[in-house]
Enzyme design. Structure first.
Site, PDB file in Angstrom:
ATOM      1  N   HIS A 110       9.468  46.685  95.343  1.00 13.83           N
ATOM      2  CA  HIS A 110       8.919  45.376  94.980  1.00 13.83           C
ATOM      3  C   HIS A 110       7.832  45.524  93.923  1.00 13.83           C
ATOM      4  O   HIS A 110       7.168  46.567  93.819  1.00 13.83           O
ATOM      5  CB  HIS A 110       8.334  44.686  96.215  1.00 13.83           C
ATOM      6  CG  HIS A 110       9.381  44.213  97.173  1.00 13.83           C
ATOM      7  ND1 HIS A 110      10.176  43.117  96.917  1.00 13.83           N
ATOM      8  CD2 HIS A 110       9.771  44.696  98.376  1.00 13.83           C
ATOM      9  CE1 HIS A 110      11.009  42.927  97.931  1.00 13.83           C
ATOM     10  NE2 HIS A 110      10.791  43.881  98.830  1.00 13.83           N
ATOM     11  N   CYS A 152      10.346  43.253  90.105  1.00  9.76           N
ATOM     12  CA  CYS A 152      10.066  41.964  89.477  1.00  9.76           C
ATOM     13  C   CYS A 152       8.953  42.115  88.443  1.00  9.76           C
ATOM     14  O   CYS A 152       7.994  42.868  88.652  1.00  9.76           O
ATOM     15  CB  CYS A 152       9.652  40.946  90.531  1.00  9.76           C
ATOM     16  SG  CYS A 152      11.001  40.465  91.640  1.00  9.76           S
TER      17      CYS A 152
END
Length: 419
Positions: A110, A152
């Protein structure tokens, strides 16, 4: 970490298998992964990890260099810099490289604007990562270094920060302002959904794109630039319903792009089975369903809830699903309140969502950003993988000149913390 993040460890294991098939020895491969998936009670195939619906086991033989509580930013930095005294636990393997060596680093987990996360401990901030890479260059212990990042807003790790003269080439799953995507996700009614017993995504789109290309392409005949073009194209066009910018990201290059004339075998070796083979290159694969990394946890809990037959499991899963929803609502509401408190009702949302012009780093004062993150977490709780989407908002507060005491007061009010 957590079974809902199956895809990240599946990616890591697949990458290892590519390097092994390419002829690299384990002594030249260093693996970081939490290692809580293969033997997780939720795994329908105990001891096995797959990275695509009809894929073989990619877990077998993977070294356990840095697992569990040893998967930290500090160990990651120490490994890159060959600083054995900076290690805590783990195998002790480091990048003890020479001026003639070529280094390939692949990260998947992440992230958010200006950060990527390790399973345990502190975040990796973009400025710290650049300092580590610059120090590695100053030590003169590599020839060229290639760094692939799946996360991301992964472009924000290099945007406006990565020098072009230190022989480091960065390739990111997304640009600095968009999410990356989970892939081979469940129950979407297409031929590349996982087997029905899986309730989580099996891989990540950018990672699947570069690794499935590497699985079939002769690495002595494919340059880094050619792989970039293949991966960029697939990542833009992998929606199950066809090309759709809503379900895609822009794979982006940074740093020493002169390195892209190098052939892939310089970094990943050569699999004898791929000699003289060429990739199907954009169109020879069957598109699957992609889901934003920020929403992958929701998808997992929804799938688990829908498939549960035991009432107790169904109830427990529903509680987890609602907990995820409540957690998102909490951070959304808190950040919206903080924006209004600091900038007024009319300007708050605009300031927090401002995107800087391309080529500029996320924030001018990285210490300010660290302080604001800690301040928010002190009053409102830890930022989850979803909550880190607001790293840009806090960076914008720093760029607007907000002071630490202002942030503290606003955070306390937002989360109704009594002094």
């Amino acid at each position: 970490m957590g079974y809902e993040n199956y895809r990240h460890q599946a990616d890591v294991c697949h990458a290892y298998q590519i390097l092994k098939a390419g002829g690299l020895e384990d002594e030249n491969i260093i693996v970081f992964m939490y290692d809580d998936i293969a033997n997780n009670t939720a795994n329908p195939r105990p001891g096995v990890i797959i990275n695509k619906p009809d894929g073989s086991d990619v877990y077998a033989g993977v070294p356990k260099d840095y697992t569990g509580e040893n998967c930290t930013a500090e160990n990651f930095y120490a490994v890159i810099l060959a600083n054995k005294t900076g290690l805590t636990g783990g195998s002790g393997k480091v990048l003890n490289t020479t001026p003639d060596d070529h280094i390939f680093i692949y990260y998947t987990d992440h992230g958010g604007p200006g950060i990527i996360a390790m399973p345990v401990g502190d975040l990796i901030y973009a400025d710290d990562l650049i300092k580590v890479l610059t120090a590695k260059h100053a030590a003169g212990t590599y020839n060229r270094l290639v760094f692939y990042v799946e996360a991301c807003e992964s472009g924000s790790m290099f945007e406006g920060l990565l020098p072009k003269d230190i022989n480091v080439y960065g390739l990111t799953a997304s640009n600095a302002t968009e999410p990356s995507w989970g892939y081979y996700c469940p129950d979407q009614g297409n031929t590349t959904s996982p087997p029905p017993e899986y309730d989580t995504c099996l891989g990540d789109l950018f990672s699947i794109a570069w690794m499935e290309d590497s699985d079939v392409r002769d690495a002595t005949k494919e340059t880094l630039q050619q792989q970039f073009k293949t991966v960029h194209r697939r990542t833009l066009n992998s929606s199950a319903t066809g090309p759709d910018v809503e379900f895609s990201s822009h794979v982006t290059q940074y740093g020493g792009v002169n390195i892209t004339t190098d052939f892939m075998n310089t970094y990943i070796g050569l699999n004898p089975l791929t000699v003289n083979r060429t990739s199907v290159d954009n169109g020879g694969y069957t598109p699957s369903y992609a889901v934003s990394q920020y929403d992958a946890n929701l998808l997992h809990f929804m799938q688990k809830y829908k498939s549960a037959t035991d009432s107790k499991v169904r109830t427990k899963t529903y509680q987890k699903l609602m907990g995820e929803v409540d957690s998102r609502n909490k951070v959304d509401n808190a950040m919206s309140f903080i924006g209004r408190e600091l900038f007024g009702k009319e300007k708050g949302s605009h300031v927090l969502n401002t995107i800087r012009t391309p080529g500029r780093p996320l924030v001018d004062d990285w210490d300010c950003l660290r302080t604001f993150v800690k301040t928010y977490e002190n009053y409102c709780g830890s930022l989850t993988s979803y909550g880190r989407i607001y790293m840009r908002a806090m960076a914008n507060m720093c760029n607007a000149g907000i002071k630490a005491d202002q942030m503290a007061i606003a955070s306390a009010k937002a989360c109704d913390v009594k002094s």
